[in-house]
Design a protein around this motif. Sequence first.
Motif, PDB file in Angstrom:
ATOM      1  N   CYS A  37       0.678  -1.288   0.023  1.00 33.42           N
ATOM      2  CA  CYS A  37       0.253   0.088  -0.025  1.00 33.42           C
ATOM      3  C   CYS A  37       0.736   1.189  -0.138  1.00 33.42           C
ATOM      4  N   CYS A  40      -1.483   5.998  -1.928  1.00 34.12           N
ATOM      5  CA  CYS A  40      -2.194   6.804  -2.828  1.00 34.12           C
ATOM      6  C   CYS A  40      -3.690   7.689  -2.677  1.00 34.12           C
ATOM      7  N   GLY A  41      -4.782   6.389  -1.863  1.00 30.31           N
ATOM      8  CA  GLY A  41      -5.519   6.592  -1.654  1.00 30.31           C
ATOM      9  C   GLY A  41      -7.299   6.908  -2.971  1.00 30.31           C
ATOM     10  N   CYS A  43      -7.939   3.849  -4.059  1.00 29.31           N
ATOM     11  CA  CYS A  43      -9.504   3.382  -3.694  1.00 29.31           C
ATOM     12  C   CYS A  43     -10.342   4.171  -2.727  1.00 29.31           C
ATOM     13  N   CYS A  98      -7.359  -0.143  -6.745  1.00 28.73           N
ATOM     14  CA  CYS A  98      -5.928  -0.090  -6.106  1.00 28.73           C
ATOM     15  C   CYS A  98      -4.438  -0.759  -7.326  1.00 28.73           C
TER      16      CYS A  98
HETATM   17  S1  SF4 Z   1      -5.346   2.359  -3.839  1.00 30.51           S
HETATM   18 FE1  SF4 Z   1      -5.852   2.046  -1.568  1.00 30.51          FE
HETATM   19  S2  SF4 Z   1      -4.957   0.449  -0.762  1.00 30.51           S
HETATM   20 FE2  SF4 Z   1      -3.868   0.493  -3.251  1.00 30.51          FE
HETATM   21  S3  SF4 Z   1      -1.424   1.019  -2.631  1.00 30.51           S
HETATM   22 FE3  SF4 Z   1      -3.934   2.822  -3.056  1.00 30.51          FE
HETATM   23  S4  SF4 Z   1      -4.437   4.066  -0.676  1.00 30.51           S
HETATM   24 FE4  SF4 Z   1      -3.318   1.497  -0.827  1.00 30.51          FE
END
Ligand code: SF4
Length: 446
Positions: A37, A40-41, A43, A98
């Motif tokens: 993880c 990045c946010g 999700c 993700c």
């Molecule tokens: S999308 Fe969500 S779970 Fe995947 S890397 Fe970004 S913050 Fe982490």
Amino acid sequence: MELEQARTEAISGSGTGRAAGGFSGPDQPEWEDYSRCIRCGLCLNQCPTYRELGVEMDSPRGRIYQMVQVAEGRLGLGESFVRHIDLCLDCRACETACPSGVEYGKLVEAARAQIAQHYRRPWLERLLRSLAFQYLLPRPTNLRVVAALLRFYQASGLQEMIRWSGLLETFPRLAQLEPLAPAIESPTFFPQIGKVFPARSERRFRVAFHAGCITNVAFARLQEATVRVLQANGCEVLVPQGQICCGALHVHAGLRDEARALARRNIEAFLREPVDAILTNAAGCGSTLKEYGYLLRHDPAWQEKAAAFASRMKDVTEFLAEIGLTQPLHPVPRTITYQDSCHLAHGQKVRQQPLLLLQSVPGLRLVEMPLADLCCGSAGIYNITETQLAMQLLRNKMEAVNSTGADTIVTANPGCILQLRAGVKLHGRGQRVAHVVELLDEARSG
Ligand code: SF4
Ligand code: SF4
């Protein structure tokens, strides 16, 4: 009001948790998984609980952060952590979103295994969990007895009488759960277990059908339709004796030893005879059945057999799209909208196959639903354990359904069907809710 309370609790993290100590024992969230993880946010907006509660700690990123904190001994495996992990639907929409390949399902299921090992829930919750996971789901005899009692309640007029009397209003929790109870079908599918159903045309494949547990009493007609559609498409269908509940609900609840015991029994039952594929019509079960190899990866006596089982496992829609329909396709004049089942779309990455099958049926008009792959709130037993939030998700889902003007909601998972039927009763416009194979069966018979 209760949602507001959930938001407040989530923000404050009510209950500070027990002393820190990290994870311990078997089935821990693994560093190789959570270290992927990158925070990045991306999700966040795909996560139904974040969309509803607007709280970072109820987002995938926030939940992974809390797992890291517990793993490093900075946060106790206590009330606050348990609450945020309990509120997760395990819908795995975050996996689809993700960019870093975080397999969130593995993480949350391991976090729940840790909770099951080290956290003591209130006595009533422990009692109900034990009844459901130890005495009901894995024991077909008990399931049949409970189903017979429920059937009597539903078919004898008692249910109507109790609804009419207003008695339920004095038990608000029961009143909330009552519309979610599955309608028990008679006869059940249990007597069909152990039988072999011949291909209706030239035999092209030999398949084994995993019939599940609750589906045998609440979806017996769907089970029969599934067998008929497979037969009509050139499959000889075995329903192996000795098969049992897949253990998906156990995995979601963190009861991995119990799930492994069920997996071994299924593997034994299904590897007895050579087949081209092992099939299920329940996306929630399929997701776990495909992960038996992972579940038993540390068991030298079973890891190879588990991997062999998993490699043959397919959702029935995935299999039918792969082999191509050879059944007659009579027109079915309906306007339908398709709801992705989370464990099919996000868990198994099966998205196009059900749509391809539906598009091949003449007369079916498909109207796309906004946010079709956002969870309807069913999520195993989530609608029972977290009814308030599940019902809010269902209300949103039904708004999306109603906006399509469709007369039929189609999906590929019995759990979603139950939830959507409750949604139709509460907020719908009399829509029918059906499984993909039920429409194929209708097209078959014309
Ligand atoms: S999308 Fe969500 S779970 Fe995947 S890397 Fe970004 S913050 Fe982490
Ligand atoms: S599994 Fe679903 S509810 Fe849980 S964090 Fe991921 S998107 Fe959110």
